[in-house]
Each structure stands twice: as C-alpha cells, then as structure tokens.
Write an enzyme that holds these catalytic residues in place. Structure first.
Site, PDB file in Angstrom:
ATOM      1  N   ASP A 201       0.843  -1.193   0.000  1.00 43.82           N
ATOM      2  CA  ASP A 201       0.000   0.000   0.000  1.00 43.82           C
ATOM      3  C   ASP A 201       0.887   1.256   0.000  1.00 43.82           C
ATOM      4  O   ASP A 201       1.802   1.365   0.819  1.00 43.82           O
ATOM      5  CB  ASP A 201      -0.861  -0.062   1.281  1.00 43.82           C
ATOM      6  CG  ASP A 201      -1.893   1.030   1.360  1.00 43.82           C
ATOM      7  OD1 ASP A 201      -2.411   1.444   0.308  1.00 43.82           O
ATOM      8  OD2 ASP A 201      -2.203   1.462   2.494  1.00 43.82           O
ATOM      9  N   HIS A 202       0.619   2.185  -0.898  1.00 47.71           N
ATOM     10  CA  HIS A 202       1.370   3.448  -0.981  1.00 47.71           C
ATOM     11  C   HIS A 202       2.886   3.250  -0.995  1.00 47.71           C
ATOM     12  O   HIS A 202       3.607   3.885  -0.209  1.00 47.71           O
ATOM     13  CB  HIS A 202       1.009   4.389   0.182  1.00 47.71           C
ATOM     14  CG  HIS A 202      -0.395   4.903   0.126  1.00 47.71           C
ATOM     15  ND1 HIS A 202      -0.817   5.850  -0.768  1.00 47.71           N
ATOM     16  CD2 HIS A 202      -1.491   4.578   0.850  1.00 47.71           C
ATOM     17  CE1 HIS A 202      -2.103   6.097  -0.583  1.00 47.71           C
ATOM     18  NE2 HIS A 202      -2.544   5.325   0.383  1.00 47.71           N
TER      19      HIS A 202
ATOM     20  N   HIS B 258      -7.334  10.226   4.259  1.00 51.71           N
ATOM     21  CA  HIS B 258      -6.859   9.218   5.214  1.00 51.71           C
ATOM     22  C   HIS B 258      -7.095   9.643   6.663  1.00 51.71           C
ATOM     23  O   HIS B 258      -6.974  10.808   6.993  1.00 51.71           O
ATOM     24  CB  HIS B 258      -5.364   8.968   5.003  1.00 51.71           C
ATOM     25  CG  HIS B 258      -5.055   8.343   3.681  1.00 51.71           C
ATOM     26  ND1 HIS B 258      -4.509   9.050   2.639  1.00 51.71           N
ATOM     27  CD2 HIS B 258      -5.248   7.086   3.231  1.00 51.71           C
ATOM     28  CE1 HIS B 258      -4.353   8.241   1.609  1.00 51.71           C
ATOM     29  NE2 HIS B 258      -4.795   7.039   1.932  1.00 51.71           N
ATOM     30  N   GLY B 259      -7.435   8.659   7.477  1.00 50.04           N
ATOM     31  CA  GLY B 259      -7.559   8.903   8.916  1.00 50.04           C
ATOM     32  C   GLY B 259      -8.869   9.565   9.295  1.00 50.04           C
ATOM     33  O   GLY B 259      -9.887   9.402   8.624  1.00 50.04           O
TER      34      GLY B 259
ATOM     35  N   HIS C  38      -9.535   5.221  -1.407  1.00 52.79           N
ATOM     36  CA  HIS C  38      -8.673   5.238  -0.213  1.00 52.79           C
ATOM     37  C   HIS C  38      -9.337   6.074   0.874  1.00 52.79           C
ATOM     38  O   HIS C  38     -10.278   6.810   0.624  1.00 52.79           O
ATOM     39  CB  HIS C  38      -7.314   5.859  -0.563  1.00 52.79           C
ATOM     40  CG  HIS C  38      -6.375   4.914  -1.242  1.00 52.79           C
ATOM     41  ND1 HIS C  38      -5.150   4.588  -0.724  1.00 52.79           N
ATOM     42  CD2 HIS C  38      -6.491   4.229  -2.392  1.00 52.79           C
ATOM     43  CE1 HIS C  38      -4.547   3.734  -1.538  1.00 52.79           C
ATOM     44  NE2 HIS C  38      -5.335   3.502  -2.565  1.00 52.79           N
ATOM     45  N   GLY C  39      -8.795   5.951   2.087  1.00 56.52           N
ATOM     46  CA  GLY C  39      -9.282   6.801   3.179  1.00 56.52           C
ATOM     47  C   GLY C  39     -10.734   6.535   3.514  1.00 56.52           C
ATOM     48  O   GLY C  39     -11.504   7.456   3.759  1.00 56.52           O
TER      49      GLY C  39
ATOM     50  N   SER D 235     -11.990   4.742   6.103  1.00 60.33           N
ATOM     51  CA  SER D 235     -12.377   4.671   7.524  1.00 60.33           C
ATOM     52  C   SER D 235     -13.268   5.849   7.857  1.00 60.33           C
ATOM     53  O   SER D 235     -13.043   6.962   7.356  1.00 60.33           O
ATOM     54  CB  SER D 235     -11.134   4.755   8.417  1.00 60.33           C
ATOM     55  OG  SER D 235     -10.413   3.564   8.356  1.00 60.33           O
TER      56      SER D 235
ATOM     57  N   ASN E  93     -10.130   0.678   0.533  1.00 55.92           N
ATOM     58  CA  ASN E  93      -9.098   0.564   1.565  1.00 55.92           C
ATOM     59  C   ASN E  93      -9.595   1.029   2.933  1.00 55.92           C
ATOM     60  O   ASN E  93     -10.149   2.120   3.053  1.00 55.92           O
ATOM     61  CB  ASN E  93      -7.898   1.450   1.199  1.00 55.92           C
ATOM     62  CG  ASN E  93      -7.064   0.872   0.084  1.00 55.92           C
ATOM     63  OD1 ASN E  93      -7.460  -0.084  -0.574  1.00 55.92           O
ATOM     64  ND2 ASN E  93      -5.915   1.454  -0.135  1.00 55.92           N
TER      65      ASN E  93
HETATM   66  O1  G3H Z   1      -4.140   3.205   2.022  1.00 54.18           O
HETATM   67  C1  G3H Z   1      -4.806   3.034   3.040  1.00 54.18           C
HETATM   68  C2  G3H Z   1      -6.155   3.516   3.137  1.00 54.18           C
HETATM   69  O2  G3H Z   1      -6.421   4.495   2.236  1.00 54.18           O
HETATM   70  C3  G3H Z   1      -6.716   3.611   4.522  1.00 54.18           C
HETATM   71  O3  G3H Z   1      -7.245   4.846   4.891  1.00 54.18           O
HETATM   72  O4  G3H Z   1      -6.936   4.814   7.354  1.00 54.18           O
HETATM   73  O5  G3H Z   1      -8.580   6.311   6.306  1.00 54.18           O
HETATM   74  O6  G3H Z   1      -8.986   3.869   6.339  1.00 54.18           O
HETATM   75  P1  G3H Z   1      -7.971   4.959   6.311  1.00 54.18           P
HETATM   76 ZN    ZN Z   2      -4.460   5.171   1.140  1.00 52.86          ZN
END
Ligand code: G3H
Ligand code: ZN
Length: 284
Positions: A81-82, A176-177, A205-206, A208, A227
C-alpha cells in the site's frame, strides 16, 4: 489461499463486488482480518504500508502475510500500500507480494506515468497487479497542506493507457484517517471517471469513518477496491483501553489482545459486508 492481485480484481469485477483491502502491522491484526474474511467466506486483500514495513521489518511482515494467506480458507492477495519508491516496489515484486502500489501521485503527471510504467513492466511478468494514484488524497499519507486535488476523468483514461496500471486510486473527496468535518464524496466524478476509463478498476482510499451508505454508493458508482485502516486500529485501541480500565494490573498480553482482535474483526466484517464481498469466495 494466496492469489494474485490480478485474479482478485478480475473476480471482483465478474462477481459485482468491491475488494475489501485492510492494512495489518502485526500478527494479531492479520489474524483478526483473516478470521473476518473466513467467517464471511469473502475474498480479501491484506496490505502493508511502507510505515508498517519500517515498523515490523520487511521479512517479518512478508512472512506472516504470505503464511496467513496460504493457510486462509478464502482467496487472499498480499498488497503493498502506498509504495512511494521504485526500490520498495521491486523488492515486494521479487519477494512475495502479489500486488503492489506505485504511489507517485505527488509527482507531475508524466513522471507519475513513467514511475508506474517501470513497475508495471516488471510486475506483469510475474502476474502481479499494480495500483497507482492520480490526484491528491489528503490526510496522513501525504501533505494535507497541499490541498485536495481531485482526479479528472480525461487524465485517468490517459493514465491507464500510458502507465499500464491495473487499478487506479482516485481523489474524489475521501481522506486518510479521521475527518475534521463532514465526509463529502463526489459521486458524479466517480461515474465520469468510470466511464472515461472504460470500466477499468478504481480504488477508494481513506474509507475509515466514511458512513456505510456512502461507501455503498461509491461502489455503485464504480469503485472496485476499498481501503480501510484507521478505523480498525482505533476500534482495537478502544478495546485495549477498556480491558486495561477493568484490569489495571493485567500483565498477560494475550488477554489484552483478545478483545482488540475481536473488535477489529467486527469492523472488518462490517466493511466486507458493505463491499458485497460476503459469500464471494470461490474456494471449497
Ligand atoms: O491506504 C490506506 C487507506 O487508504 C486507509 O485509509 O486509514 O482512512 O482507512 P484509512
Ligand atoms: Zn491510502
């Protein structure tokens, strides 16, 4: 069963579900994620960030990831990832990952294309998939001060064609986060990108803390891999805090880890369900 990222993406497209992709940094996280996937009979992607590799060590993280995937009763792809540099991507391709991400999204378009193309050339010889990122997804992975730069549909098509990547992470409002304010996703943009790229795989992505109905809608608009990371970690930490509050003199780490794993498994199951991956394993 350890499978290639290419096979995982193909099966998800054919089966009309999105691939749930969850990060791990240690054995307990991995066991919680695999347990969730097995209970729901779902294919899954387990992923390692560059930070996780720095924390746990390349070989350790690889060995537990490959080992868990090989023993799993569901299809599991192991993804970088990344991955920000060519060397790490090549190392992962060489030493057991079945999917990588060459994230050169902070570079100008042509340089991003060139970096991804180099990785793709090597990865495809080994049936390993390559994810790239176009646009800027804010939050902890990048420089939040750079501001969000959303992906443009016409750029996305040219990016796929010129880089040869298998999937593309797009900037459409997620970050993210933790979110400071309300989450906003540009669904119309996802639809336009999906059409412009002729249906090729898109990644969110991001994810959560994004309300579940918004994740479902993004998937309906054309997202094929989603993700999740921070929300599972936070759920795990909350469980640990709860356990320690009730057992201030505890010293057996296993007793503390069990509630953490249960909490992470529960979040993983919720995310697998929203991806419509439940029951999609093709293994007996
Ligand atoms: O690459 C990882 C993800 O984009 C996770 O993002 O921590 O906001 O779920 P997140
Ligand atoms: Zn990500």
């Amino acid at each position: 069963m350890l499978i290639s990222g290419i096979e995982a993406l193909r099966a998800a497209a054919e089966g009309s579900y999105a691939l749930p992709a969850i990060n791990y940094i240690n054995m307990e996280h991995l066991q919680a994620i695999i347990a969730a996937a097995e209970e729901l009979r779902a294919p899954i992607v387990i992923q390692t960030s560059q930070n996780a590799i720095d924390y746990a060590g390349f070989e350790y993280l690889r060995d537990i990831g490959v080992g868990a995937a090989q023993r799993a009763k569901v299809p599991v792809a192991l993804h970088l990832d990344h991955g920000k540099d060519l060397a790490l991507n090549m190392r992962c391709i060489r030493y057991g990952w079945t999917s990588v991400m060459m994230d050169a999204s902070l570079l100008p378009f042509e340089e991003n294309v060139a970096a991804v193309r180099e990785v793709t050339r090597a990865a495809h010889c080994l049936d390993i998939s390559v994810e790239a990122e176009l646009g800027f997804i804010g939050g902890k992975e990048g420089d939040a001060d750079a501001g969000d730069i959303y992906t443009k549909a016409e750029d996305a098509c040219r990016f796929f064609d010129e880089s040869g990547c298998d999937s593309l992470a797009i900037a459409v409002g997620t970050q993210h986060g933790l979110y400071k304010g309300e989450v906003k996703i540009d669904y119309q943009r996802i639809r336009e990108i999906k059409e412009a790229v002729g249906g090729r795989p898109l990644v969110l992505h991001g994810t959560s803390f994004v309300p579940l109905e918004m994740v479902a809608q993004a998937i309906d608009c054309g997202i094929n891999k989603v993700n999740f990371d921070s929300e599972l970690k936070m759920a795990g930490m909350k469980a640990i805090r709860g356990y320690l509050a009730e057992n201030p003199d505890a010293y057996d780490l296993r007793k503390m880890n069990r509630p953490m794993m249960a909490a992470m498994k529960e979040v993983a199951m919720e995310k697998i369900r929203i991806c419509k991956a439940e029951g999609k394993s093709w293994l007996k």
